[in-house]
Structures are given as C-alpha cells and as structure tokens.
Design a protein around this motif. Structure first.
Motif, PDB file in Angstrom:
ATOM      1  N   SER A 288       0.821  -1.222   0.000  1.00 59.64           N
ATOM      2  CA  SER A 288       0.000   0.000   0.000  1.00 59.64           C
ATOM      3  C   SER A 288       0.848   1.262   0.000  1.00 59.64           C
ATOM      4  CB  SER A 288      -0.919   0.032   1.222  1.00 59.64           C
ATOM      5  OG  SER A 288      -1.838  -1.016   1.157  1.00 59.64           O
ATOM      6  N   CYS A 289       2.069   1.152   0.472  1.00 59.96           N
ATOM      7  CA  CYS A 289       2.944   2.314   0.605  1.00 59.96           C
ATOM      8  C   CYS A 289       3.880   2.502  -0.588  1.00 59.96           C
ATOM      9  CB  CYS A 289       3.776   2.181   1.881  1.00 59.96           C
ATOM     10  SG  CYS A 289       4.892   0.755   1.839  1.00 59.96           S
ATOM     11  N   ALA A 290       3.666   1.768  -1.671  1.00 59.35           N
ATOM     12  CA  ALA A 290       4.572   1.848  -2.818  1.00 59.35           C
ATOM     13  C   ALA A 290       4.592   3.254  -3.418  1.00 59.35           C
ATOM     14  CB  ALA A 290       4.170   0.833  -3.890  1.00 59.35           C
ATOM     15  N   VAL A 291       5.803   3.719  -3.680  1.00 55.78           N
ATOM     16  CA  VAL A 291       6.043   4.972  -4.403  1.00 55.78           C
ATOM     17  C   VAL A 291       7.123   4.672  -5.431  1.00 55.78           C
ATOM     18  CG1 VAL A 291       5.384   6.483  -2.484  1.00 55.78           C
ATOM     19  CG2 VAL A 291       7.778   5.802  -2.747  1.00 55.78           C
ATOM     20  N   ILE A 292       7.320   5.583  -6.338  1.00 55.64           N
ATOM     21  CA  ILE A 292       8.405   5.430  -7.299  1.00 55.64           C
ATOM     22  C   ILE A 292       9.515   6.373  -6.865  1.00 55.64           C
ATOM     23  CG2 ILE A 292       9.115   5.661  -9.702  1.00 55.64           C
ATOM     24  CD1 ILE A 292       6.205   4.939 -10.462  1.00 55.64           C
ATOM     25  N   LEU A 293      10.679   5.818  -6.607  1.00 58.57           N
ATOM     26  CA  LEU A 293      11.858   6.575  -6.192  1.00 58.57           C
ATOM     27  C   LEU A 293      12.958   6.326  -7.212  1.00 58.57           C
ATOM     28  CD1 LEU A 293      13.564   8.260  -4.202  1.00 58.57           C
ATOM     29  CD2 LEU A 293      13.983   6.143  -2.925  1.00 58.57           C
ATOM     30  N   ASN A 294      13.345   7.398  -7.885  1.00 56.00           N
ATOM     31  CA  ASN A 294      14.402   7.298  -8.896  1.00 56.00           C
ATOM     32  C   ASN A 294      14.117   6.203  -9.927  1.00 56.00           C
ATOM     33  OD1 ASN A 294      15.817   9.395  -7.641  1.00 56.00           O
ATOM     34  ND2 ASN A 294      16.836   7.956  -6.270  1.00 56.00           N
ATOM     35  N   GLY A 295      12.854   6.136 -10.357  1.00 51.78           N
ATOM     36  CA  GLY A 295      12.468   5.195 -11.408  1.00 51.78           C
ATOM     37  C   GLY A 295      12.203   3.778 -10.954  1.00 51.78           C
ATOM     38  N   ARG A 296      12.279   3.525  -9.660  1.00 53.94           N
ATOM     39  CA  ARG A 296      12.044   2.180  -9.135  1.00 53.94           C
ATOM     40  C   ARG A 296      10.892   2.210  -8.156  1.00 53.94           C
ATOM     41  NH1 ARG A 296      16.477   0.599  -5.887  1.00 53.94           N
ATOM     42  NH2 ARG A 296      15.429  -1.409  -5.762  1.00 53.94           N
ATOM     43  N   SER A 297      10.102   1.155  -8.159  1.00 52.33           N
ATOM     44  CA  SER A 297       9.027   1.024  -7.186  1.00 52.33           C
ATOM     45  C   SER A 297       9.652   0.590  -5.863  1.00 52.33           C
ATOM     46  CB  SER A 297       8.018  -0.026  -7.671  1.00 52.33           C
ATOM     47  OG  SER A 297       6.985  -0.175  -6.732  1.00 52.33           O
ATOM     48  N   VAL A 298       9.385   1.361  -4.809  1.00 54.38           N
ATOM     49  CA  VAL A 298       9.922   1.026  -3.490  1.00 54.38           C
ATOM     50  C   VAL A 298       8.796   1.049  -2.469  1.00 54.38           C
ATOM     51  CG1 VAL A 298      12.232   1.933  -3.988  1.00 54.38           C
ATOM     52  CG2 VAL A 298      10.566   3.388  -2.875  1.00 54.38           C
ATOM     53  N   LEU A 299       8.993   0.297  -1.415  1.00 46.97           N
ATOM     54  CA  LEU A 299       8.044   0.285  -0.310  1.00 46.97           C
ATOM     55  C   LEU A 299       8.455   1.378   0.666  1.00 46.97           C
ATOM     56  CD1 LEU A 299       7.748  -3.572   0.180  1.00 46.97           C
ATOM     57  CD2 LEU A 299       6.154  -2.026  -1.003  1.00 46.97           C
ATOM     58  N   GLY A 300       7.624   2.390   0.775  1.00 50.35           N
ATOM     59  CA  GLY A 300       7.935   3.532   1.623  1.00 50.35           C
ATOM     60  C   GLY A 300       8.061   3.185   3.087  1.00 50.35           C
ATOM     61  N   CYS A 301       7.425   2.096   3.527  1.00 46.75           N
ATOM     62  CA  CYS A 301       7.489   1.722   4.948  1.00 46.75           C
ATOM     63  C   CYS A 301       8.813   1.066   5.303  1.00 46.75           C
ATOM     64  CB  CYS A 301       6.327   0.820   5.342  1.00 46.75           C
ATOM     65  SG  CYS A 301       6.435  -0.878   4.753  1.00 46.75           S
ATOM     66  N   LEU A 302       9.624   0.717   4.309  1.00 46.20           N
ATOM     67  CA  LEU A 302      10.917   0.081   4.565  1.00 46.20           C
ATOM     68  C   LEU A 302      12.102   0.958   4.171  1.00 46.20           C
ATOM     69  CD1 LEU A 302      10.249  -3.575   3.347  1.00 46.20           C
ATOM     70  CD2 LEU A 302      10.085  -2.656   5.671  1.00 46.20           C
ATOM     71  N   ALA A 303      11.858   1.989   3.365  1.00 47.49           N
ATOM     72  CA  ALA A 303      12.941   2.844   2.871  1.00 47.49           C
ATOM     73  C   ALA A 303      13.205   3.982   3.855  1.00 47.49           C
ATOM     74  CB  ALA A 303      12.583   3.414   1.504  1.00 47.49           C
ATOM     75  N   PRO A 304      14.407   4.052   4.429  1.00 45.01           N
ATOM     76  CA  PRO A 304      14.714   5.194   5.288  1.00 45.01           C
ATOM     77  C   PRO A 304      14.575   6.501   4.499  1.00 45.01           C
ATOM     78  CG  PRO A 304      16.365   3.467   5.541  1.00 45.01           C
ATOM     79  CD  PRO A 304      15.506   3.093   4.358  1.00 45.01           C
ATOM     80  N   ALA A 305      13.934   7.482   5.091  1.00 44.68           N
ATOM     81  CA  ALA A 305      13.681   8.750   4.398  1.00 44.68           C
ATOM     82  C   ALA A 305      14.966   9.402   3.913  1.00 44.68           C
ATOM     83  CB  ALA A 305      12.896   9.694   5.301  1.00 44.68           C
ATOM     84  N   VAL A 306      16.034   9.301   4.679  1.00 46.34           N
ATOM     85  CA  VAL A 306      17.283   9.958   4.273  1.00 46.34           C
ATOM     86  C   VAL A 306      17.852   9.378   2.987  1.00 46.34           C
ATOM     87  CG1 VAL A 306      17.927  10.763   6.586  1.00 46.34           C
ATOM     88  CG2 VAL A 306      18.717   8.521   5.784  1.00 46.34           C
ATOM     89  N   THR A 307      17.477   8.136   2.634  1.00 48.05           N
ATOM     90  CA  THR A 307      17.984   7.542   1.395  1.00 48.05           C
ATOM     91  C   THR A 307      17.371   8.184   0.155  1.00 48.05           C
ATOM     92  OG1 THR A 307      16.345   5.759   1.337  1.00 48.05           O
ATOM     93  CG2 THR A 307      18.426   5.320   2.503  1.00 48.05           C
ATOM     94  N   ALA A 308      16.312   8.955   0.345  1.00 47.36           N
ATOM     95  CA  ALA A 308      15.677   9.643  -0.783  1.00 47.36           C
ATOM     96  C   ALA A 308      16.356  10.978  -1.089  1.00 47.36           C
ATOM     97  CB  ALA A 308      14.195   9.879  -0.492  1.00 47.36           C
ATOM     98  N   HIS A 309      17.290  11.398  -0.247  1.00 45.60           N
ATOM     99  CA  HIS A 309      17.960  12.682  -0.446  1.00 45.60           C
ATOM    100  C   HIS A 309      18.535  12.771  -1.864  1.00 45.60           C
ATOM    101  CE1 HIS A 309      20.195  16.293   0.321  1.00 45.60           C
ATOM    102  NE2 HIS A 309      21.341  15.689   0.045  1.00 45.60           N
ATOM    103  N   GLY A 310      18.200  13.858  -2.547  1.00 50.97           N
ATOM    104  CA  GLY A 310      18.665  14.078  -3.909  1.00 50.97           C
ATOM    105  C   GLY A 310      17.866  13.323  -4.960  1.00 50.97           C
ATOM    106  N   GLY A 311      16.864  12.576  -4.532  1.00 50.14           N
ATOM    107  CA  GLY A 311      16.120  11.720  -5.446  1.00 50.14           C
ATOM    108  C   GLY A 311      14.829  12.329  -5.949  1.00 50.14           C
ATOM    109  N   GLU A 312      14.219  11.592  -6.878  1.00 46.60           N
ATOM    110  CA  GLU A 312      12.924  11.965  -7.453  1.00 46.60           C
ATOM    111  C   GLU A 312      11.894  10.936  -7.020  1.00 46.60           C
ATOM    112  OE1 GLU A 312      12.837  12.899 -11.600  1.00 46.60           O
ATOM    113  OE2 GLU A 312      14.816  13.827 -11.520  1.00 46.60           O
ATOM    114  N   ILE A 313      10.819  11.446  -6.419  1.00 45.33           N
ATOM    115  CA  ILE A 313       9.760  10.593  -5.892  1.00 45.33           C
ATOM    116  C   ILE A 313       8.467  10.897  -6.629  1.00 45.33           C
ATOM    117  CG2 ILE A 313       8.402  10.022  -3.839  1.00 45.33           C
ATOM    118  CD1 ILE A 313      10.809  11.172  -2.195  1.00 45.33           C
ATOM    119  N   THR A 314       7.755   9.853  -7.012  1.00 48.15           N
ATOM    120  CA  THR A 314       6.406  10.012  -7.540  1.00 48.15           C
ATOM    121  C   THR A 314       5.456   9.308  -6.593  1.00 48.15           C
ATOM    122  OG1 THR A 314       7.213  10.024  -9.823  1.00 48.15           O
ATOM    123  CG2 THR A 314       4.856   9.618  -9.504  1.00 48.15           C
ATOM    124  N   THR A 315       4.470  10.060  -6.109  1.00 44.84           N
ATOM    125  CA  THR A 315       3.397   9.495  -5.302  1.00 44.84           C
ATOM    126  C   THR A 315       2.153   9.463  -6.177  1.00 44.84           C
ATOM    127  OG1 THR A 315       2.558  11.594  -4.442  1.00 44.84           O
ATOM    128  CG2 THR A 315       4.394  10.556  -3.224  1.00 44.84           C
TER     129      THR A 315
END
Length: 167
Positions: A57-84
């Motif tokens: 349910s928490c899937a987002v696209i981060l840097n062109g990849r589908s990731v589970l937002g509940c498992l991805a540390p927020a700091v790892t998105a630094h400098g990245g592109e997110i699509t919700t």
C-alpha cells in the motif's frame, strides 16, 4: 553529486527531494521511513498498511524504481525523485492507469489502489506491453483484500493499450 544532508540539533535531518516534479526541502526524523515522512509532509495518498513491507500500500516510485515507503529510510531519498499517487494525475486529468482502474472496476475499498497503480506504472515504464504473467508478477507485492486481482490485471492491460496508442 548530491548536496550533503544537514543534521539539526533536534534529531532531524534536512533533505532535498523532488516530489511529483517539485523540488522540496524536507525535515525528516532520525530513523524515519519515507512513508511516514511523505505523509507528515502532506502526501496522504501513500497509504500505511502493514508497516512491514508485506502489503504494498505504501509503494512509491523513487528514482524510477518502485519502493516500499514503509521500509525505505527517508534519508535515502535525499537528492532523489519521488512520484506518489498525487503526482500521476488529477480528478480533472487522470493518468490512463487511474482511468483504467476505475473503468475496469478494479477499485473497491481503494486502500491498496495507490500502491497498485504506482507498481503498475513502474511495470509499464519498463515493459509497455506486458503479458498477464508479467502484470501478475508486478502486482505480486500488493495485497488486495477485496478482489481476486482479475480486474486489476484487466486495468493494467487496458492502460497499456491506451498508453501505446498515445494516451
């Protein structure tokens, strides 16, 4: 090269991300997951389901990849592109995937749908003409308690045809 992450004296980090095409500076808590940071900053379409990476349910696209937002540390998105889900379309101008999910009757309670649509988008970005098996594999990490996934598979196939035809 990414700019450095700035730590504050209150246990927060300042990160820079592009969310749905807009560059943003976000304060994220030490140890906070991307899902929680996005929701805390106003992107409520990303759902919090199991909080263990099981439901999708928490899937987002981060840097062109589908990731589970509940498992991805927020700091790892630094400098990245997110699509919700909010970044795909709007009520007045929905994305073909959103239209297809509605038209195919693939939306019931709607809780899993944002993650399913983003997982489907990730699939169609990589494979514009997926087989049923490829669609099912792409949706495998998305738990839906209301359906048997038949309508969702139909919706992805419908959207693939529309996208191939130009929208």
């Amino acid at each position: 090269m990414k700019d450095a992450i700035t730590a504050t004296n209150k246990g927060f980090f300042e990160i820079t991300v592009t969310v749905n095409g807009e560059k943003k500076e976000l304060s994220v808590k030490n140890g906070e997951f991307l899902l929680d940071a996005l929701r805390r900053h106003g992107w409520k379409g990303t759902k919090k389901g199991c909080d263990t990476g099981e439901c999708g349910s928490c899937a987002v696209i981060l840097n062109g990849r589908s990731v589970l937002g509940c498992l991805a540390p927020a700091v790892t998105a630094h400098g990245g592109e997110i699509t919700t889900i909010e970044g795909l379309g709007s009520v007045h101008n929905p994305h073909p995937l959103q239209e297809a999910f509605v038209e195919a009757g693939a939306v019931q309670c709607g809780f899993c749908i944002p993650g399913m649509i983003l997982s489907s988008k990730h699939l169609l970005d990589r494979m514009p003409n997926p087989t049923e098996a490829e669609i099912r594999k792409a949706l495998d990490g998305n738990l839906c308690r209301c359906t048997g996934y038949v309508k969702q598979v139909e919706a992805v196939r419908m959207a693939a045809k529309r996208l191939k035809a130009g929208g």
